[in-house]
Scaffold this active site. Structure first.
Site, PDB file in Angstrom:
ATOM      1  CB  CYS A 242      -0.570   1.013 -12.018  1.00  0.00           C
ATOM      2  SG  CYS A 242       0.943   1.877 -11.592  1.00  0.00           S
TER       3      CYS A 242
ATOM      4  CG  HIS B  71      -0.268  -1.219  -6.460  1.00  0.00           C
ATOM      5  ND1 HIS B  71      -1.021  -1.329  -7.611  1.00  0.00           N
ATOM      6  CD2 HIS B  71       0.026   0.100  -6.339  1.00  0.00           C
ATOM      7  CE1 HIS B  71      -1.158  -0.140  -8.170  1.00  0.00           C
ATOM      8  NE2 HIS B  71      -0.549   0.756  -7.409  1.00  0.00           N
TER       9      HIS B  71
ATOM     10  CG  HIS C 111      -5.198   0.304   7.136  1.00  0.00           C
ATOM     11  ND1 HIS C 111      -4.679   1.468   7.631  1.00  0.00           N
ATOM     12  CD2 HIS C 111      -4.193  -0.596   7.183  1.00  0.00           C
ATOM     13  CE1 HIS C 111      -3.426   1.288   7.973  1.00  0.00           C
ATOM     14  NE2 HIS C 111      -3.094   0.038   7.703  1.00  0.00           N
TER      15      HIS C 111
ATOM     16  CD  GLU D  74      -0.822   6.577  -7.366  1.00  0.00           C
ATOM     17  OE1 GLU D  74      -2.006   6.267  -7.536  1.00  0.00           O
ATOM     18  OE2 GLU D  74       0.000   6.676  -8.293  1.00  0.00           O
TER      19      GLU D  74
HETATM   20  N1  LIG Z   1      -1.358  10.169 -14.199  1.00  0.00           N
HETATM   21  C1  LIG Z   1      -1.257   9.044 -13.442  1.00  0.00           C
HETATM   22  N2  LIG Z   1      -0.367   8.106 -13.761  1.00  0.00           N
HETATM   23  C2  LIG Z   1      -0.261   7.015 -12.980  1.00  0.00           C
HETATM   24  C3  LIG Z   1      -1.053   6.869 -11.826  1.00  0.00           C
HETATM   25  C4  LIG Z   1      -2.009   7.872 -11.535  1.00  0.00           C
HETATM   26  O1  LIG Z   1      -2.763   7.783 -10.550  1.00  0.00           O
HETATM   27  N3  LIG Z   1      -2.070   8.938 -12.346  1.00  0.00           N
HETATM   28  N4  LIG Z   1      -0.873   5.790 -11.029  1.00  0.00           N
HETATM   29  C5  LIG Z   1       0.027   4.881 -11.261  1.00  0.00           C
HETATM   30  C6  LIG Z   1       0.194   3.740 -10.312  1.00  0.00           C
HETATM   31  O2  LIG Z   1      -0.855   3.686  -9.383  1.00  0.00           O
HETATM   32  C7  LIG Z   1       1.503   3.592  -9.579  1.00  0.00           C
HETATM   33  O3  LIG Z   1       1.346   3.198  -8.237  1.00  0.00           O
HETATM   34  C8  LIG Z   1       2.491   4.686  -9.620  1.00  0.00           C
HETATM   35  O4  LIG Z   1       3.661   3.950  -9.857  1.00  0.00           O
HETATM   36  P1  LIG Z   1       5.020   4.535 -10.339  1.00  0.00           P
HETATM   37  O5  LIG Z   1       4.875   5.396 -11.524  1.00  0.00           O
HETATM   38  O6  LIG Z   1       5.875   3.360 -10.460  1.00  0.00           O
HETATM   39  O7  LIG Z   1       5.398   5.465  -9.129  1.00  0.00           O
HETATM   40  P2  LIG Z   1       6.742   5.541  -8.349  1.00  0.00           P
HETATM   41  O8  LIG Z   1       6.813   6.837  -7.628  1.00  0.00           O
HETATM   42  O9  LIG Z   1       6.872   4.338  -7.482  1.00  0.00           O
HETATM   43  O10 LIG Z   1       7.768   5.469  -9.518  1.00  0.00           O
HETATM   44  P3  LIG Z   1       9.309   5.693  -9.535  1.00  0.00           P
HETATM   45  O11 LIG Z   1       9.623   5.660 -10.995  1.00  0.00           O
HETATM   46  O12 LIG Z   1       9.876   4.555  -8.770  1.00  0.00           O
HETATM   47  O13 LIG Z   1       9.568   7.025  -8.919  1.00  0.00           O
HETATM   48  C9  LIG Z   1       0.843   4.928 -12.482  1.00  0.00           C
HETATM   49  N5  LIG Z   1       0.648   6.069 -13.277  1.00  0.00           N
HETATM   50 ZN   LIG Z   2      -0.796   2.760  -7.449  1.00  0.00          ZN
END
Ligand SMILES: Nc1nc2c(c(=O)[nH]1)N=C([C@H](O)[C@H](O)COP(=O)(O)OP(=O)(O)OP(=O)(O)O)CN2
Ligand SMILES: [Zn+2]
Length: 159
Positions: free
Chosen positions: A22, A26, A72, A136
């Protein structure tokens, strides 16, 4: 009575000090759920009779004060200097500079702060913003919930 309106928007971000993926630039298709409380409007003949607030008005207000600004756009932490300066170098780029890193927790708190000021009780039905849920990803979300009479703690006013 509680009513909830869902809206979606696309935005870019990064979490600059994140230990993993992250920290890279992205984007997400964010989903915003706005929950309002209030009495059902009983005014005979009113367009809103039977409603807490017309969902189309919930949407119009959210778009005007928040979604149109974030959709956007790239949401960037003001302390993320490299990205702030890069985005500023792009002519007319849609950028929202925030006082805290754009985690979903901080974005939900900021959305609550902005929306709380926008929903007004126009029918004397005690309309109030109660919760902002921000997804998110389909698997990850945060809830900013009214605590007592005040909004949840979160970001200080940023703009
Ligand atoms: N407490 C938080 N943890 C994380 C945040 C956040 O905002 N608060 N954000 C991120 C990243 O922005 C990321 O985009 C999230 O990615 P990810 O964990 O991979 O999410 P997915 O749903 O795509 O994951 P899967 O494991 O594929 O379900 C990270 N952490
Ligand atoms: Zn993110």
């Amino acid at each position: 009575m509680l009513i909830t309106r869902r809206l979606e928007f696309d935005a870019g971000h990064r979490i600059p000090n994140h230990a993993s993926q992250c920290r890279h630039l992205h984007g997400h298709r964010y989903a915003l759920e706005i929950t309002l409380s209030g009495e059902i409007i009983r005014t005979e003949g009113a367009a809103e009779q039977g409603m807490v607030m017309d969902f189309s008005d919930v949407k119009t207000i959210a778009n005007t004060v928040l979604v149109d600004h974030w959709d956007h756009a790239f949401l960037v932490y003001q302390g993320d200097r490299a990205v702030v300066e890069f985005l500023a170098s792009l002519p007319e780029h849609k950028t929202v500079v925030l006082p805290l890193v754009p985690t979903v927790e901080n974005l939900a708190a900021e959305a609550f702060r902005i929306l709380d000021a926008a929903y007004r009780d126009t029918y004397g039905n005690q309309l109030r913003l109660q919760r902002v849920r921000l997804y998110e990803t389909p698997n990850n979300w945060a809830d900013a919930v009214r605590q007592g009479s005040g909004p949840p703690s979160g970001m200080e006013p940023s703009c």
